[in-house]
Each structure stands twice: as C-alpha cells, then as structure tokens.
Scaffold this motif. Structure first.
Motif, PDB file in Angstrom:
ATOM      1  N   TRP A   6       5.785 -10.773 -13.190  1.00 41.81           N
ATOM      2  CA  TRP A   6       7.051 -10.709 -12.458  1.00 41.81           C
ATOM      3  C   TRP A   6       6.899  -9.749 -11.283  1.00 41.81           C
ATOM      4  O   TRP A   6       6.482  -8.607 -11.446  1.00 41.81           O
ATOM      5  CB  TRP A   6       8.117 -10.237 -13.429  1.00 41.81           C
ATOM      6  N   LEU A   7       7.252 -10.228 -10.089  1.00 42.77           N
ATOM      7  CA  LEU A   7       7.247  -9.402  -8.887  1.00 42.77           C
ATOM      8  C   LEU A   7       8.679  -9.109  -8.474  1.00 42.77           C
ATOM      9  O   LEU A   7       9.470 -10.034  -8.247  1.00 42.77           O
ATOM     10  CB  LEU A   7       6.543 -10.127  -7.735  1.00 42.77           C
ATOM     11  N   PHE A   8       9.021  -7.819  -8.386  1.00 47.36           N
ATOM     12  CA  PHE A   8      10.308  -7.464  -7.809  1.00 47.36           C
ATOM     13  C   PHE A   8      10.240  -7.629  -6.286  1.00 47.36           C
ATOM     14  O   PHE A   8       9.163  -7.761  -5.700  1.00 47.36           O
ATOM     15  CB  PHE A   8      10.689  -6.026  -8.182  1.00 47.36           C
ATOM     16  N   GLY A   9      11.407  -7.593  -5.644  1.00 52.12           N
ATOM     17  CA  GLY A   9      11.482  -7.846  -4.211  1.00 52.12           C
ATOM     18  C   GLY A   9      10.902  -6.762  -3.341  1.00 52.12           C
ATOM     19  O   GLY A   9      10.866  -6.914  -2.112  1.00 52.12           O
ATOM     20  N   ASP A  10      10.450  -5.644  -3.939  1.00 55.16           N
ATOM     21  CA  ASP A  10       9.747  -4.621  -3.165  1.00 55.16           C
ATOM     22  C   ASP A  10       8.307  -4.471  -3.663  1.00 55.16           C
ATOM     23  O   ASP A  10       7.689  -3.423  -3.516  1.00 55.16           O
ATOM     24  CB  ASP A  10      10.483  -3.279  -3.210  1.00 55.16           C
ATOM     25  N   GLN A  11       7.777  -5.566  -4.244  1.00 52.08           N
ATOM     26  CA  GLN A  11       6.396  -5.602  -4.742  1.00 52.08           C
ATOM     27  C   GLN A  11       5.711  -6.848  -4.191  1.00 52.08           C
ATOM     28  O   GLN A  11       5.182  -7.668  -4.936  1.00 52.08           O
ATOM     29  CB  GLN A  11       6.392  -5.613  -6.272  1.00 52.08           C
ATOM     30  N   LEU A  12       5.688  -6.975  -2.875  1.00 50.95           N
ATOM     31  CA  LEU A  12       5.345  -8.251  -2.259  1.00 50.95           C
ATOM     32  C   LEU A  12       3.931  -8.332  -1.702  1.00 50.95           C
ATOM     33  O   LEU A  12       3.525  -9.400  -1.238  1.00 50.95           O
ATOM     34  CB  LEU A  12       6.360  -8.565  -1.146  1.00 50.95           C
ATOM     35  N   GLY A  13       3.173  -7.246  -1.735  1.00 55.14           N
ATOM     36  CA  GLY A  13       1.824  -7.283  -1.190  1.00 55.14           C
ATOM     37  C   GLY A  13       0.794  -7.746  -2.201  1.00 55.14           C
ATOM     38  O   GLY A  13       1.060  -7.822  -3.407  1.00 55.14           O
ATOM     39  N   PRO A  14      -0.417  -8.034  -1.731  1.00 54.61           N
ATOM     40  CA  PRO A  14      -1.470  -8.512  -2.645  1.00 54.61           C
ATOM     41  C   PRO A  14      -1.865  -7.487  -3.690  1.00 54.61           C
ATOM     42  O   PRO A  14      -2.348  -7.857  -4.767  1.00 54.61           O
ATOM     43  CB  PRO A  14      -2.641  -8.828  -1.700  1.00 54.61           C
ATOM     44  N   HIS A  15      -1.669  -6.173  -3.422  1.00 50.32           N
ATOM     45  CA  HIS A  15      -2.055  -5.157  -4.394  1.00 50.32           C
ATOM     46  C   HIS A  15      -1.172  -5.179  -5.640  1.00 50.32           C
ATOM     47  O   HIS A  15      -1.500  -4.519  -6.628  1.00 50.32           O
ATOM     48  CB  HIS A  15      -2.049  -3.765  -3.751  1.00 50.32           C
ATOM     49  N   PHE A  16      -0.082  -5.934  -5.612  1.00 49.24           N
ATOM     50  CA  PHE A  16       0.759  -6.037  -6.809  1.00 49.24           C
ATOM     51  C   PHE A  16       0.363  -7.206  -7.704  1.00 49.24           C
ATOM     52  O   PHE A  16       0.898  -7.334  -8.806  1.00 49.24           O
ATOM     53  CB  PHE A  16       2.236  -6.172  -6.413  1.00 49.24           C
ATOM     54  N   ILE A  17      -0.541  -8.053  -7.238  1.00 46.43           N
ATOM     55  CA  ILE A  17      -0.978  -9.169  -8.086  1.00 46.43           C
ATOM     56  C   ILE A  17      -2.486  -9.171  -8.318  1.00 46.43           C
ATOM     57  O   ILE A  17      -3.004 -10.048  -9.001  1.00 46.43           O
ATOM     58  CB  ILE A  17      -0.551 -10.531  -7.498  1.00 46.43           C
ATOM     59  N   GLU A  18      -3.182  -8.162  -7.767  1.00 47.24           N
ATOM     60  CA  GLU A  18      -4.614  -8.072  -8.023  1.00 47.24           C
ATOM     61  C   GLU A  18      -4.845  -7.716  -9.484  1.00 47.24           C
ATOM     62  O   GLU A  18      -4.231  -6.787 -10.019  1.00 47.24           O
ATOM     63  CB  GLU A  18      -5.242  -7.008  -7.123  1.00 47.24           C
ATOM     64  N   PRO A  19      -5.722  -8.430 -10.173  1.00 44.40           N
ATOM     65  CA  PRO A  19      -5.983  -8.122 -11.578  1.00 44.40           C
ATOM     66  C   PRO A  19      -6.776  -6.833 -11.728  1.00 44.40           C
ATOM     67  O   PRO A  19      -7.344  -6.306 -10.771  1.00 44.40           O
ATOM     68  CB  PRO A  19      -6.790  -9.323 -12.059  1.00 44.40           C
ATOM     69  N   GLY A  20      -6.797  -6.306 -12.906  1.00 43.55           N
ATOM     70  CA  GLY A  20      -7.531  -5.085 -13.194  1.00 43.55           C
ATOM     71  C   GLY A  20      -7.281  -4.670 -14.621  1.00 43.55           C
ATOM     72  O   GLY A  20      -6.673  -5.407 -15.404  1.00 43.55           O
ATOM     73  N   LEU A 269       4.713  -4.719   1.376  1.00 46.15           N
ATOM     74  CA  LEU A 269       3.912  -5.589   2.236  1.00 46.15           C
ATOM     75  C   LEU A 269       2.653  -4.887   2.721  1.00 46.15           C
ATOM     76  O   LEU A 269       1.648  -5.538   3.022  1.00 46.15           O
ATOM     77  CB  LEU A 269       4.738  -6.053   3.434  1.00 46.15           C
ATOM     78  N   LEU A 270       2.712  -3.570   2.840  1.00 42.93           N
ATOM     79  CA  LEU A 270       1.552  -2.767   3.208  1.00 42.93           C
ATOM     80  C   LEU A 270       1.216  -1.828   2.069  1.00 42.93           C
ATOM     81  O   LEU A 270       2.107  -1.304   1.394  1.00 42.93           O
ATOM     82  CB  LEU A 270       1.831  -1.941   4.466  1.00 42.93           C
ATOM     83  N   ASP A 271      -0.064  -1.597   1.860  1.00 45.35           N
ATOM     84  CA  ASP A 271      -0.534  -0.581   0.940  1.00 45.35           C
ATOM     85  C   ASP A 271      -0.699   0.706   1.745  1.00 45.35           C
ATOM     86  O   ASP A 271      -1.283   0.685   2.833  1.00 45.35           O
ATOM     87  CB  ASP A 271      -1.888  -1.017   0.354  1.00 45.35           C
ATOM     88  N   PRO A 272      -0.179   1.842   1.261  1.00 45.95           N
ATOM     89  CA  PRO A 272      -0.329   3.080   2.040  1.00 45.95           C
ATOM     90  C   PRO A 272      -1.771   3.427   2.353  1.00 45.95           C
ATOM     91  O   PRO A 272      -2.052   4.066   3.374  1.00 45.95           O
ATOM     92  CB  PRO A 272       0.341   4.139   1.157  1.00 45.95           C
ATOM     93  N   TRP A 273      -2.698   2.989   1.479  1.00 44.20           N
ATOM     94  CA  TRP A 273      -4.111   3.275   1.735  1.00 44.20           C
ATOM     95  C   TRP A 273      -4.564   2.688   3.064  1.00 44.20           C
ATOM     96  O   TRP A 273      -5.266   3.335   3.845  1.00 44.20           O
ATOM     97  CB  TRP A 273      -4.970   2.718   0.603  1.00 44.20           C
ATOM     98  N   GLU A 274      -4.191   1.433   3.341  1.00 44.69           N
ATOM     99  CA  GLU A 274      -4.672   0.815   4.583  1.00 44.69           C
ATOM    100  C   GLU A 274      -4.060   1.489   5.801  1.00 44.69           C
ATOM    101  O   GLU A 274      -4.690   1.568   6.857  1.00 44.69           O
ATOM    102  CB  GLU A 274      -4.387  -0.691   4.570  1.00 44.69           C
ATOM    103  N   CYS A 275      -2.858   2.019   5.663  1.00 41.27           N
ATOM    104  CA  CYS A 275      -2.223   2.713   6.786  1.00 41.27           C
ATOM    105  C   CYS A 275      -2.957   4.006   7.133  1.00 41.27           C
ATOM    106  O   CYS A 275      -3.285   4.257   8.301  1.00 41.27           O
ATOM    107  CB  CYS A 275      -0.764   3.014   6.457  1.00 41.27           C
ATOM    108  N   VAL A 276      -3.213   4.843   6.129  1.00 44.34           N
ATOM    109  CA  VAL A 276      -3.855   6.124   6.421  1.00 44.34           C
ATOM    110  C   VAL A 276      -5.317   5.933   6.793  1.00 44.34           C
ATOM    111  O   VAL A 276      -5.857   6.671   7.630  1.00 44.34           O
ATOM    112  CB  VAL A 276      -3.702   7.102   5.236  1.00 44.34           C
TER     113      VAL A 276
END
Length: 501
Positions: A6-20, A269-276
């Motif tokens: 389940w993805l909430f509406g503020d969990q829309l980037g690929p890092h929320f569905i990457e397995p691990g 939509l953005l991961d903070p890692w890619e921003c910094v």
C-alpha cells in the motif's frame, strides 16, 4: 501471490516500492487509495488538493497494471475494495493519525519509514545519549553530516566550517524588484490535471466539500519526471545564487533563488539523498559556491530531517503545548486568505502569495505570518492546522514542530533558543515590503504605527518575566525600560487586536 503493498499519497517515488530486507516483495502488486474523507475533515487549499490528487493519479498511470487505484470514501473502505482481507504491507506513514489507523488493521504489516536519512530508533539513541542537554538542530546537523559523510573532507567539514549561515543573510539588492535568478521549473498541465479539476468542482458542487485559495495552473511537480526536471534545473541554474539571499524577501519575486522542491520531497517524488548528492556534486565540480550548497544541504539533511525526527520523538501531546498561554482564535481574514482585508503590505503580500499558490518561502512563513500570529497570541494548535491545510508542502509531521516549536515558541524553548519575532526594522532591512506601506516601521504609536513594531514590544512586555532569563532575549526585555511611550503602545495595540492589521 505476492503480498500487496500500500502506497500512501506522500509515498510516490520509486524508493517506496524498491524491495529489500524491510521492503515489499519484488513485483508485489501495489495499492493506492484516494479517500474523499481526507478532504471532508479539513478545509484544504484547493491548489494543495489538486497537487496531491494529480500526483497520485500520475503515479498510478506510470505504474499501469501493477497498481490497483481505488477511489473510496475512507481508507478502510478503499483497502477492503482493493485487497479484501488479504495481507498488505505499508511503509510507516508520515502522520500519527495514519500510523494509528494502519496499526489497528490486523491485515497490515507496517515497514520502516523511507524517504529520510536517519531511522527513528537511531535518532532516539542519539537524543537519549544527550541527557541533560538541549536537542539543538545544529548539533544534530553536524552529527548527521559526519555520519553520512556529507559535504566532508575527511573528519572535517568542507571549507573548515559546519555552518555558513552567516554568509547567507544578505538583504535584497537595493532598489531591485527581483533577484534576477533564472526562472524555476514549472510543469505543464495535462489531461489528468483537467480531470482532477473537474472532480474537485464536482465535490464542491455535489458533496459540500469546501476549499480555500485559488487553483491553477499547477505550479509544482506531480510526477517523478517533473520532480527530477525541477531538481536538475535548480542545481544547474539556481543553486549558485541560492545562499546569499536565502533570508531576503521581495514583493514582486516570491520565489527568489529557492528550490521549490519541498512539495516534491514531501510527496515522496524525490529522495532527499539525490537532492543533497547532486548539490554536493555541483560544488565539487565548481558549479556552485560552498555557502549556497551548504545552505541547501542544511535545509534538507539538517532542518527537514530534524523536524521529522522531533515529530515522533516529542510525542503526541507535543501539538497541544502552549507555554505562552495563547488562545486567540484565528481571524476570518486569515482563515479565508483575504489579503485585501489587510493593510500592512508585508502581511497582505505574503497572504496573497499563499492564496494564489499555496506556497511562500521559509522567511515569510516565520517572520511575517508566524511572527504576526505570535505577537497577536493566536492559538498555536489552530495555527498549526492552518499551515497544514494551506501550504502545498504542509503535512502534520512538517507543521507540528515548525509551528509549535519554531514559529510560536509554544514548547517554551524545547526546540529553539528564543521566540522568532521582530519589529518592523527587521522586515524593512530584509525586504522591500515597507516601501509604499501605509505604516512606518519606525513608528510604535499613532495611525501609521507599524503593527509589527508595536506588536513586538507588546509581546515582549507580556512575556518579560519568561524572557528576562533567556540570554538571547534579555537585551530586548531591558529595552522596555527605555520606551517612554510604552503605556500608549500597549493601549493602542490592545485596541488593534480586534482589527485586521
């Protein structure tokens, strides 16, 4: 069949569905639920409602057959329609209310939060290891930088200083109407946006759902592609000029050199890692000065991360803190975003920005909107809800610490070292708002008295016992003794409290 995720509406980037190890199964079916009850509970800014729904529907279009997109009245109903009683996973939601909901559903397995640098339990260990000392953002920021090896040269901060904020406090260029920065990325609306707007119109017409503010055209990214384009444009064309005027304000230039990435980060939509990382790469390649890059990284790895951690660490009752005993109801002009009802040019200008876009940068939020509310004694919990509803990047975790702790000092100094408020002199120095205003920043009394100047001294007088022991406010409290017209200031300010400033 794989367990659905389940993805909430503020969990829309690929890092929320990457397995691990603590993520959804690879290829797991996905669920997105558009719950109309969310918009019934609060009167959101129309542009915010548009952005959130557009982002969810764009994500669903990107994911195609892998996602089950359900429109329902409530999350419970939507989940039942999507998966029945089958098991489902979800990453920790970003609000206490949503976490409480999913935790009470026996079919839901809650996975660790994503989209932040530091796990909550690691922050708790850090905080509890500082027993007897204040949890200051600067200390957390340095710890985070060192731990993440972010903008570091060995064990030392790049350039020899952790914080270059002193270099980033320049007033706006004298006489300039705009900063002259390259324009920010702006998206183009598409058919999904048109349908969202039709649906919102129908909700207002048929379901009695009410909004505030204006909607359109959409100004902020609603897809991963748009968010990445916005980040790339900022780093390449705007980051270099971000730092020096980070705290400045211009009436005709509300965006200055700011990134406008907060809504994309907070939608996931953005991961903070890619921003910094992209910002640091720009500095190392010589495309942006260290002061601008450090200032930008501090906003994300420092302040944003700190606010997220404190939201969970301080507990549910933190939102009810009211150390200054402020209980004034929010005035109608603020609730309605009625900028035309306000005479003070700074407040009217900023309120119009919020009305028209659902956004203004951090200094107008703190030193115009927040400072006014603090001086007038508005109820901090009601103000927190207003910020949550009226800003496109506003979420519960964002606004509770920012308003209760930073803006309104309602926690009595648990988060910050002083109340953030000022007289008109600060606004006159850091903006062009006072030019053409009906009030004068130097006047405390009379028809042209600046409401911020009079309000500042009224606030100091009202709280002088508390603030006299604070090293950062003791000089201001002592300044009350030099005001020969203090009684008149207080009398006139009391009369003004019933009026729009």
């Amino acid at each position: 069949m794989s367990t659905a995720h389940w993805l909430f509406g503020d969990q829309l980037g690929p890092h929320f569905i990457e397995p691990g190890d603590q993520g959804p199964d690879r290829g797991a079916p996905l669920v997105l639920i558009e719950a109309k009850s969310v918009f019934r509970r609060r009167r959101f800014h129309r542009a915010k409602a548009h952005l959130v729904l557009s982002a969810m529907r764009h994500r669903a279009a990107e994911l195609g057959d892998r996602v089950r997109y359900v429109r329902a009245d409530t999350y419970r109903e939507g989940l039942r329609e999507a998966v029945g009683q089958r098991k489902v996973t979800v990453h920790q939601p970003t609000s206490r209310a949503a976490l409480d909901l999913v935790s009470r559903l026996p079919q839901v397995e809650v996975l660790p939060a994503r989209g932040f640098f530091v796990p909550n339990d690691m922050f708790r260990t850090w905080a509890e290891g500082r027993a007897g000392t204040k949890l200051r953002q600067e200390d957390f920021y340095r710890w985070t930088r060192h731990r993440l090896d972010l903008l570091m040269e060995g064990d030392a901060p790049a350039g020899g200083r952790w914080n270059l904020d002193h270099d980033n406090r320049e007033a706006p260029p004298k006489g300039a109407r705009t900063l002259g920065a390259a324009p920010p990325y702006r998206p183009r609306e598409d058919e999904i946006d048109k349908q969202v707007r039709r649906d919102l119109d129908r909700w207002e017409r048929e379901d009695g759902i009410e909004f505030v503010g204006r909607d359109g055209p959409r100004l902020f990214p609603a897809s991963r592609r748009e968010a990445r384009a916005a980040l790339a444009r900022f780093v390449e064309h705007r980051l270099a000029g971000f730092g020096p005027h980070e705290d400045a304000m211009l009436a005709a230039d509300p965006v200055m050199s700011h990134s406008l990435l907060s809504s994309s980060l907070n939608l996931g939509l953005l991961d903070p890692w890619e921003c910094v990382e992209q910002a640091e790469d720009a500095w190392r390649a010589g495309r942006a000065p260290l002061s601008s890059v450090e200032g930008f990284i501090r906003q994300i790895a420092g302040w944003r991360e700190y606010v997220w951690q404190l939201y969970w660490y301080f507990g549910e009752d933190y939102r009810d803190r009211n150390a200054l005993g402020h209980h004034e109801p929010l005035p109608d002009w603020l609730l309605e975003l009625d900028a035309d009802a306000v005479t003070a040019r700074c407040l009217s200008t900023v309120l119009a920005q919020v009305r028209d876009t659902g956004w203004t940068h951090h200094i107008p939020r703190l030193m115009v909107l927040g400072s006014h509310a603090l001086q007038r004694g508005y109820d901090p919990r009601a103000l927190t809800d207003w910020f949550h509803r009226c800003f496109v990047d506003g979420y519960d975790w964002v606004m509770v610490p920012n308003v209760i702790g930073m803006s309104q000092y309602a926690d009595g100094g648990q988060m910050t070292t002083k109340p953030y408020t000022s007289g008109g002199a600060y606004l006159n120095r850091m903006s062009d708002f006072c030019t053409g205003c009906a009030y004068r920043p130097t006047q405390r009394t009379g028809e042209r008295a600046c409401p911020y100047t009079a309000g500042y001294w009224s606030f100091m007088h009202r709280n002088q016992r508390r603030l006299a022991d604070n090293p950062r406010t003791v000089r201001a409290v002592r300044g009350l003794e030099r005001l020969s017209d203090l009684d008149q200031v207080l009398q006139e300010e009391a009369a003004r409290r019933e009026q729009a400033p």
